[in-house]
Design a protein around this motif. Sequence first.
Motif, PDB file in Angstrom:
ATOM      1  N   PRO A   1      30.080  44.635  40.662  1.00  0.00           N
ATOM      2  CA  PRO A   1      31.101  44.981  41.953  1.00  0.00           C
ATOM      3  C   PRO A   1      32.554  44.845  41.406  1.00  0.00           C
ATOM      4  CG  PRO A   1      29.946  42.862  42.268  1.00  0.00           C
ATOM      5  CD  PRO A   1      29.377  43.668  40.883  1.00  0.00           C
ATOM      6  N   LEU A   2      32.813  44.266  40.370  1.00  0.00           N
ATOM      7  CA  LEU A   2      34.305  44.208  39.874  1.00  0.00           C
ATOM      8  C   LEU A   2      34.702  45.341  39.159  1.00  0.00           C
ATOM      9  CD1 LEU A   2      34.411  40.293  39.272  1.00  0.00           C
ATOM     10  CD2 LEU A   2      35.165  41.584  41.498  1.00  0.00           C
ATOM     11  N   LEU A   3      33.520  46.007  38.478  1.00  0.00           N
ATOM     12  CA  LEU A   3      33.905  46.896  37.444  1.00  0.00           C
ATOM     13  C   LEU A   3      33.600  48.356  37.731  1.00  0.00           C
ATOM     14  CD1 LEU A   3      32.353  44.897  34.380  1.00  0.00           C
ATOM     15  CD2 LEU A   3      34.802  45.067  35.241  1.00  0.00           C
ATOM     16  N   CYS A   4      32.681  48.794  38.566  1.00  0.00           N
ATOM     17  CA  CYS A   4      32.216  50.139  38.681  1.00  0.00           C
ATOM     18  C   CYS A   4      33.049  50.825  39.404  1.00  0.00           C
ATOM     19  CB  CYS A   4      30.897  50.179  39.498  1.00  0.00           C
ATOM     20  SG  CYS A   4      29.815  49.508  38.125  1.00  0.00           S
TER      21      CYS A   4
ATOM     22  N   ARG B   1      46.835  44.573  40.663  1.00  0.00           N
ATOM     23  CA  ARG B   1      46.281  43.546  39.938  1.00  0.00           C
ATOM     24  C   ARG B   1      44.801  43.512  39.625  1.00  0.00           C
ATOM     25  NH1 ARG B   1      50.645  40.237  40.739  1.00  0.00           N
ATOM     26  NH2 ARG B   1      50.118  38.691  39.260  1.00  0.00           N
ATOM     27  N   MET B   2      43.857  44.038  40.516  1.00  0.00           N
ATOM     28  CA  MET B   2      42.744  44.247  40.621  1.00  0.00           C
ATOM     29  C   MET B   2      42.116  45.284  39.547  1.00  0.00           C
ATOM     30  SD  MET B   2      41.716  43.662  44.613  1.00  0.00           S
ATOM     31  CE  MET B   2      39.979  44.014  44.638  1.00  0.00           C
TER      32      MET B   2
ATOM     33  N   PHE C   1      45.068  33.976  41.286  1.00  0.00           N
ATOM     34  CA  PHE C   1      44.307  34.818  41.273  1.00  0.00           C
ATOM     35  C   PHE C   1      43.817  35.972  40.217  1.00  0.00           C
ATOM     36  CE2 PHE C   1      43.989  39.556  41.885  1.00  0.00           C
ATOM     37  CZ  PHE C   1      42.717  39.752  42.860  1.00  0.00           C
ATOM     38  N   ASP C   2      45.043  35.917  39.400  1.00  0.00           N
ATOM     39  CA  ASP C   2      44.767  36.751  38.040  1.00  0.00           C
ATOM     40  C   ASP C   2      43.626  36.080  37.146  1.00  0.00           C
ATOM     41  OD1 ASP C   2      46.614  38.357  39.018  1.00  0.00           O
ATOM     42  OD2 ASP C   2      48.302  37.656  37.600  1.00  0.00           O
ATOM     43  N   ALA C   3      43.880  34.783  36.982  1.00  0.00           N
ATOM     44  CA  ALA C   3      42.890  33.925  36.019  1.00  0.00           C
ATOM     45  C   ALA C   3      41.523  33.929  36.640  1.00  0.00           C
ATOM     46  CB  ALA C   3      43.473  32.456  35.916  1.00  0.00           C
ATOM     47  N   GLY C   4      41.426  33.668  37.877  1.00  0.00           N
ATOM     48  CA  GLY C   4      39.739  33.989  38.502  1.00  0.00           C
ATOM     49  C   GLY C   4      39.330  35.125  38.556  1.00  0.00           C
ATOM     50  N   TYR C   5      40.203  36.034  38.760  1.00  0.00           N
ATOM     51  CA  TYR C   5      39.705  37.503  38.971  1.00  0.00           C
ATOM     52  C   TYR C   5      39.190  38.159  37.379  1.00  0.00           C
ATOM     53  CZ  TYR C   5      38.855  42.008  41.163  1.00  0.00           C
ATOM     54  OH  TYR C   5      38.232  43.216  41.788  1.00  0.00           O
TER      55      TYR C   5
END
Length: 159
Positions: free
Chosen positions: A19-22, A70-71, A111-115
Amino acid sequence: MIRAALWILSAAALMAGSPLLCEMIEIGQAKSLPWKLSRGWQGVDDTYSLVTLQTDTLSILTPTAPVPLRMETIRRAALYSAQDPAVAERLAIQLLTRVLDSQAAHPSAWFDAGYFVASLRQASHQRTAFSGVHPKQWVRHAIELGGKGMENALARIPE
């Protein structure tokens, strides 16, 4: 032979739907890391030097950068850094250092570290990457600190 088999298994896992990459995140004309004209995870530019990944990523992830930028930048950084564990570790350490440097007050640092850690786990297919770290909690903390528009990202991160 083994390397080719691992690559095929990695590609198959990504195609299954991390879900985070596709899915690319729409950023319009905003500048992110280099990416070939492709949808999804297959746009890694083979000519991009991983030597500059950390500097390039951090220069984009300013406190005022919008959440979609950011995402997408973190998504690309995770896919690039999955090619080299040392690069991934250096970038993760730098992102974690920003949490400490901001004295835990700036939502974007959390956010950046967690994501990134959550994305890296999916990109490298290693659930043990940064074991003991709970990236979803870090993004949740960013929201608690007043981070706006981060709820969609939180929903994408698996438990």
